[in-house]
Design a protein around this motif. Structure first.
Motif: not given
Length: 999
Positions: A824-831
């Motif tokens: 989920a973190s790899l897909r997060d909107s936060d770069p």
């Protein structure tokens, strides 16, 4: 010109103006400056000789203008002064520079001493003799000034302080050994010892340094950072060179020479079967061939002193075989092998050809054998020295010799580019240039002139060879001397400090575990002897005596007052007692805790830090029973990151009175005492017997209900029933959303260490992970280190199995809900969250084996963030990413947000830029553009958290990097909060691709 000296006597308060053509040695006082007119253009070397124990002094030379005003020497003629990390700026008792014919100059000093002015011919590129003499003079005077006036201390030094004898303990390799090796080599080649008294003082420093190695009679060690084999092999050679230059017998240094030789038997190069390099604080490491040659020479000296001992010629023969058969790994190895072959008497033609094969068209040499490696003056002068020793002459040598003569600086030194140095000083380059040129251009021997006396240095009588008797004498004197106790306190403190970090380097250099263990056993036995001596002095002494003894146990000289966790550098460490059988010393210190005597109590609180690892819960109880007014002193001494370490429990036994006292403090909520108790509770493991009392747990839960902050949250998390309850869940959620990073960090640590790893609270763990975002999620990702956090399989219950499948191993990344969190973190909107997850995935194969994570990596290869795009694409293709730091890092972000961090003073009053102004490996200036390039070289774009710019300002061990040499920092810890500090986080963001004007 004449190199004789003229002693001038005159009234100091009305100094006549003298025209100088001869050298000068005369008294100098602060109120009586000395003026002179230069008879010609000269290089002058000016020293202020003083007794070692005097206060630090500064010498300045200024030009006197026609109107009588004083003008500082311009920068282009002023010489190097010691780097800020070692010496307080503005205190230096040696100056060198150029003076002009007919101009007037004035010498001023801040303390009384003997002024010595040497007028030298300005070095020119066509006179090797002048070059060598100027280099010799600079080395010996600069080294002597460093040692006698402002020694390397590793701490903050300030003008007007007493000199601490501990400061002389470190052998200071560059200053003592490099300087004397060059000076003695040149003297052996016919150059007279014009500074023979300074040379004698420095050699006395080297002679005083060896100390008996615990558990090994007749073996020596010395205070040194790394380089145990280097020092133990080099010191005997230097001592022999000095004795023989004076026409004396090496028998006078018998113990020191044999002590070094016997350590070399323990480090056992022959048993290792190969020549081994050794770290010395710079790169490259000290050559194994240099160590091997010095070892061979030391064994030869030992054989002369013990001709009946067959092991010395046997060991020398072994070293000869290793030196002859060894394969050099770089140019320095090749140079030292050539020197070794010549000294041993073996053919050198092949070694000469091998070395010359790597010479560049400009005459210089690189370090590496591979093509394209950069040339370096330091490496080149190594090679020139080796070729000169081998007797090789010709165009190649002439070209390099001309280069050396042309690059000598006006003050007599050489100082090329700072490649392969730890600090950008002239000592390394100047040493090898002087050695090489004196070998190439020897002089007819002539005697140096007789010199008028200069103040002697005091003897290092306190060194460990006489510690037992000296400590007894000092304790007795502290009991009876009514005045001038401070020097005695400092001397006793110095004898108690063995600087365990440096001693451990010698232990590691011993080849067999059995011989290493003998050191430890004897060290702890000696520590027990010290504990017994101090305990008796405290038990039977008067109040004054007890106060003095306690002060010595906690002495940290070089700072204002007591600092519980001092900056430690080359040779400064606070006393540490490693054994206290029956807690006898602890008990006598605790007996000094008298609330009616605040001075004695404060001293006892500080003294307890010397016991740290051997303190019992009883001492903790004694401190907690003191009135709240003493709590700040306890926190200063035993708080997080401080020197002292208190404990609530040792083993399974529980001090019931201590547990009741802790409960009472939690219930009363006294802020001062809570500051002591809460970190102690947080340091316990979950479920330790200390936490089993229900009333203690109840008091902790009530406190958690009333206040949620970092300390309370960490302390509450060690109580299993609190962790399982709804109050803790609410407080952890609030902590993860807190505005300050310290509380966020506490929440993150609790989630990882109490929930994620515990199969009995899976549902809560998933809730916490899913609720995280932004900085909190990044901190969670950056803290997921399987080397530090392991899944607790032992807590799985067969009667109530967890609601999700459990892994078969303890690897954090085998847990399904952790894999989902990373995905989920790899897909997060936060770069930045994406980048943190990407770095974690790159580091651990177990994550990359998850199919969904592999698919997501492929999608990230089109990310708008260049670094994320390059790293993910490389992972998809199983390649190492090609990341050019200066192209990927944003300069505007650096200039506006990171450059100010480098310029901001830290807790010690010094900024990164100040201490690194003369650092060769990481130079910092006031210019943001230059510093951007310097910092970019200390960045690991592939693994940002491993970047030196991040790990150096933290305490070693904060990161998973086990390389203490790589991560240690003489500047100490710079950022409170460490991984969660604002400084650390903003630099990490920058490396991961943050931009100042990002859309």
């Amino acid at each position: 010109m004449s190199h004789g000296r003229l002693l001038l006597i005159f009234a100091l308060l009305s100094v006549p103006l003298l025209t100088q053509a001869a050298n000068v040695r005369q008294p100098l006082q602060p109120a009586a400056p000395y003026r002179f007119v230069a008879d010609a253009d000269h290089l002058i070397h000016a020293s202020l000789y003083r007794n070692y124990s005097s206060q630090a002094a500064n010498l300045e030379i200024a030009e006197v203008a026609t109107d009588g005003t004083l003008n500082a020497w311009p920068d282009e003629v002023r010489s190097y002064t010691p780097e800020n990390t070692q010496t307080h700026p503005g205190i230096w008792s040696f100056r060198s520079g150029l003076i002009r014919k007919g101009h007037t100059y004035e010498a001023r000093a801040t303390a009384e001493g003997t002024l010595d002015l040497e007028f030298l011919d300005v070095p020119t590129k066509d006179d090797a003799g002048k070059a060598v003499r100027a280099g010799m003079s600079w080395l010996i005077r600069s080294g002597n000034a460093w040692l006698s006036n402002q020694p390397r201390r590793g701490g903050i030094s300030k003008e007007g302080q007493l000199q601490h004898p501990e400061a002389r303990a470190c052998i200071a390799c560059h200053i003592t050994q490099f300087t004397t090796r060059a000076y003695l080599t040149a003297e052996a080649n016919g150059y007279p010892a014009e500074e023979s008294q300074a040379l004698d003082r420095m050699m006395d420093r080297i002679r005083d340094n060896p100390r008996p190695l615990y558990g090994h009679p007749g073996v020596n060690w010395a205070r040194v950072i790394y380089s145990a084999r280097t020092v133990s092999s080099r010191v005997p050679v230097l001592l022999a060179m000095h004795r023989e230059s004076a026409g004396e017998s090496i028998e006078q240094d018998r113990d020191a020479i044999l002590g070094g030789a016997r350590f070399l038997l323990l480090s056992d190069e022959c048993g290792a079967g190969a020549l081994r390099p050794e770290a010395d604080g710079a790169r490259p490491d000290v050559s194994g061939f240099e160590i091997g040659l010095q070892t061979w020479q030391t064994f030869q000296l030992a054989a002369r002193l013990e001709p009946q001992n067959a092991k010395w010629p046997q060991q020398a023969a072994c070293m000869e075989r290793l030196l002859t058969a060894g394969k050099p790994a770089n140019v320095i190895d090749a140079a030292w092998q050539l020197v070794a072959l010549k000294r041993i008497g073996k053919p050198t033609a092949a070694a000469v050809s091998q070395l010359l094969a790597y010479q560049r068209p400009d005459g210089r040499f690189p370090l590496e054998f591979k093509g394209g490696a950069p040339s370096s003056d330091f490496i080149s002068f190594h090679a020139l020295y080796a070729l000169a020793v081998a007797g090789h002459r010709g165009p190649a040598v002439d070209k390099l010799a001309r280069y050396a003569l042309e690059t000598q600086r006006a003050d007599g030194t050489w100082k090329g580019a700072p490649d392969y140095k730890g600090f950008d000083t002239p000592f390394r380059d100047t040493q090898f240039a002087v050695m090489a040129l004196s070998e190439l251009y020897p002089q007819p021997r002539r005697r140096a002139p007789a010199l008028t006396s200069i103040p002697p240095q005091t003897s290092d009588a306190w060194r460990s060879g006489r510690r037992e008797q000296l400590q007894s004498d000092l304790v007795a004197r502290l009991a009876r001397d009514s005045e001038n106790a401070q020097p005695l306190i400092e001397a006793l403190s110095a004898t108690l400090d063995e600087n365990l970090g440096q001693l451990r380097e010698w232990q590691r250099s011993i080849r067999t575990p059995e011989n290493q263990a003998r050191v430890e056993q004897a060290l702890r036995a000696d520590s027990q002897r010290e504990a017994t001596l101090l305990a008796e002095a405290l038990r039977s002494g008067s109040r004054t005596t007890r106060l003095r003894i306690l002060s010595a146990m906690a002495a940290v000289v070089g700072t204002d007052g007591f600092v519980a966790h001092p900056r430690t550098g080359n040779d400064l460490d606070a006393p540490q007692i490693l054994a206290d059988e029956g807690a006898v010393l602890e008990t006598t210190i605790a007996a000094c805790l008298d609330p009616k005597d605040s001075e004695l109590t404060a001293a006892a609180i500080r003294a307890g830090t010397a016991l740290s690892d051997v303190l019992t819960p009883g001492f903790t109880l004694a401190l907690l029973k003191l009135p709240p007014a003493f709590a700040p002193a306890i926190v200063e001494a035993y708080g997080e990151g401080r020197r002292g370490r208190l404990t609530l429990a040792r083993g399974r036994a529980v001090n019931t009175e201590l547990r009741a006292t802790v409960r009472q403090i939690l219930e009363s909520q006294e802020p001062e005492k809570l500051a002591v108790v809460l970190p102690l509770l947080a340091s316990l493991d979950v479920g330790e017997p200390f936490t089993w009392e229900p009333y203690l747990e109840g008091a902790m839960e009530r406190l958690l209900m009333l206040r949620m902050d970092e300390q309370v949250l960490r302390a509450a998390s060690v109580f299993p029933h609190i962790v399982d309850g709804p109050l803790m869940r609410s407080q952890v959620m609030d902590a993860m959303r807190a505005p300050d990073t310290g509380t966020v960090r506490a929440g993150v640590d609790v989630v990882l260490q109490r929930y994620v790893v515990n199969p009995n609270v899976v549902v809560l763990a998933i809730q916490f992970l899913n609720a995280s975002n932004g900085v909190t999620r990044r901190l969670l990702l950056d803290s997921m280190d399987p080397a530090r956090v392991a899944f607790r399989l032992d807590q799985v219950s067969a009667y109530s199995p967890p609601p999700v499948p459990m892994p078969l191993d303890t690897n954090l990344f085998s847990i399904p809900y952790v894999q989902e969190f990373v995905l989920a973190s790899l897909r997060d909107s936060d770069p930045q969250v994406q980048a943190a997850a990407l770095d974690l995935t790159q580091k651990y194969d177990r994550l990359r084996s998850v199919p969904a994570i592999r698919e997501t990596l492929a999608s990230l290869s089109s990310s708008p963030v260049p670094r994320t795009r390059l790293v993910s694409a490389a992972l998809v293709h199983n390649q190492a990413p090609a990341l050019a730091a200066e192209k990927l890092l944003d300069f505007d972000f650096f200039r506006d947000r990171i450059h100010p961090i480098l310029q901001k003073p830290g807790p010690d009053g010094r900024s990164c830029a100040m201490c690194h102004a003369s650092n060769a490996r990481f130079p910092l200036r006031s210019d943001a553009n230059a510093n951007f390039a310097a910092v970019a070289r200390k960045v690991d774009m592939a693994s940002p958290a491993d970047s030196l710019i991040l790990v150096k300002p933290l305490l070693p061990g904060t990161t998973s990097d086990g390389d203490v040499f790589r991560t240690s920092h003489n500047g100490g810890e710079r950022w409170p909060g460490r991984l969660s500090s604002a400084e650390y986080q903003v630099i990490l963001e920058w490396i991961r691709g943050a931009r100042e004007n990002a859309p």
